[in-house]
Design an enzyme around this catalytic site. Structure first.
Site, mmCIF file in Angstrom:
data_model
loop_
_atom_site.group_PDB
_atom_site.id
_atom_site.type_symbol
_atom_site.label_atom_id
_atom_site.label_comp_id
_atom_site.label_asym_id
_atom_site.label_seq_id
_atom_site.Cartn_x
_atom_site.Cartn_y
_atom_site.Cartn_z
ATOM 1 N N HIS A 1 0.843 -1.205 0.000
ATOM 2 C CA HIS A 1 0.000 0.000 0.000
ATOM 3 C C HIS A 1 0.875 1.251 0.000
ATOM 4 O O HIS A 1 0.621 2.205 -0.725
ATOM 5 C CB HIS A 1 -0.877 0.064 1.260
ATOM 6 N N LYS B 1 -17.875 -6.460 7.214
ATOM 7 C CA LYS B 1 -16.627 -7.219 7.169
ATOM 8 C C LYS B 1 -15.933 -7.120 8.520
ATOM 9 O O LYS B 1 -15.765 -6.022 9.048
ATOM 10 C CB LYS B 1 -15.748 -6.602 6.074
ATOM 11 N N ARG C 1 -1.681 -5.795 -8.612
ATOM 12 C CA ARG C 1 -0.598 -6.710 -8.265
ATOM 13 C C ARG C 1 -0.334 -7.721 -9.374
ATOM 14 O O ARG C 1 0.794 -8.076 -9.662
ATOM 15 C CB ARG C 1 -0.939 -7.474 -6.977
ATOM 16 N N SER D 1 -3.104 -7.775 2.822
ATOM 17 C CA SER D 1 -3.258 -7.678 4.285
ATOM 18 C C SER D 1 -3.787 -8.991 4.859
ATOM 19 O O SER D 1 -3.361 -9.429 5.931
ATOM 20 C CB SER D 1 -4.235 -6.557 4.643
HETATM 21 O O1 PNS Z 1 -8.679 -2.965 0.278
HETATM 22 P P1 PNS Z 1 -9.927 -3.458 -0.384
HETATM 23 O O2 PNS Z 1 -10.848 -4.101 0.638
HETATM 24 O O3 PNS Z 1 -9.644 -4.362 -1.551
HETATM 25 O O4 PNS Z 1 -10.668 -2.141 -0.963
HETATM 26 C C1 PNS Z 1 -11.877 -2.243 -1.700
HETATM 27 C C2 PNS Z 1 -12.555 -0.882 -1.851
HETATM 28 C C3 PNS Z 1 -12.726 -0.216 -0.513
HETATM 29 C C4 PNS Z 1 -11.687 0.001 -2.714
HETATM 30 C C5 PNS Z 1 -13.912 -1.138 -2.541
HETATM 31 O O5 PNS Z 1 -14.551 -2.191 -1.894
HETATM 32 C C6 PNS Z 1 -14.827 0.072 -2.529
HETATM 33 O O6 PNS Z 1 -14.606 1.012 -3.258
HETATM 34 N N1 PNS Z 1 -15.858 0.022 -1.640
HETATM 35 C C7 PNS Z 1 -16.777 1.121 -1.442
HETATM 36 C C8 PNS Z 1 -18.200 0.763 -1.872
HETATM 37 C C9 PNS Z 1 -18.411 1.057 -3.347
HETATM 38 O O7 PNS Z 1 -18.200 2.142 -3.809
HETATM 39 N N2 PNS Z 1 -18.820 -0.012 -4.076
HETATM 40 C C10 PNS Z 1 -19.071 0.058 -5.498
HETATM 41 C C11 PNS Z 1 -17.833 -0.283 -6.292
HETATM 42 S S1 PNS Z 1 -18.142 -0.202 -8.025
#
Ligand code: PNS
Length: 167
Positions: free
Chosen positions: A23, A47, A96, A133
């Protein structure tokens, strides 16, 4: 009358439970490309996480303190709503491996369609291409050495949290 300067802002979203060197690599490189990087920690009530949002923000704030143009915030709900409210036109995501691409592309296209917010993909440093993570937490839970994958202060906090959880 002089025009207002354009501030190029980018959101770097994630769960950051906890922040890893992978990150940090993306955040640092984004800080070199944009005027302001907003690290946006998702508040996800569905979560279960090892660290609270406040703890994750505190760790992120500490490890990004060296960058003058990075700030850390949290958001709840849709990322594009957060971007709209804070006038952030771009999201940056680390890729990644090819396996990340399918889902990331889907989200990027959805976010662009929903609110016109663009996504920029940044290839991660190959050193961190396997890093997540969730894996770090699993390996550390069973005594594996993850010290090279996390900032020193985060590693310490992870070990002490796992100790507390075990008790
Ligand atoms: O570190 P992560 O858990 O892979 O991050 C995922 C994240 C937070 C970037 C993604 O889940 C997100 O943007 N969530 C917010 C909800 C949202 O906007 N959902 C629609 C996505 S198209």
């Amino acid at each position: 009358m002089s025009a207002e300067p354009i501030v190029r802002k980018v959101a770097c979203p994630g769960s950051f439970d906890p922040v890893t060197n992978g990150h940090l690599d993306i955040i640092g490189r984004a800080a070199g490309l944009y005027d302001e990087v907003v690290v946006a920690v998702l508040v996800n009530r569905n979560k279960s996480s090892l660290f609270t949002v406040e703890e994750r923000i505190s760790m992120l704030t500490e490890v990004t303190a060296g960058y003058g143009n990075v700030r850390v915030d949290s958001f709840y709900g849709l990322l594009v709503d957060y971007c709209r409210t804070h006038e952030i036109p771009v999201i940056i995501k680390g890729l990644r491996a090819v396996s990340d691409f399918d889902y990331e592309l889907q989200m990027a296209q959805m976010n662009r369609g929903l609110a016109g917010v663009d996504t920029v993909f940044m290839p991660t440093n190959p050193e961190y291409s396997f890093l997540a993570s969730s894996l770090v937490k699993e390996i550390a839970t069973y005594g594996g050495d993850v010290s090279s994958l996390l900032p020193v202060s985060v590693h310490k906090r992870l070990l002490s949290r796992l100790d507390e959880v075990r008790r």
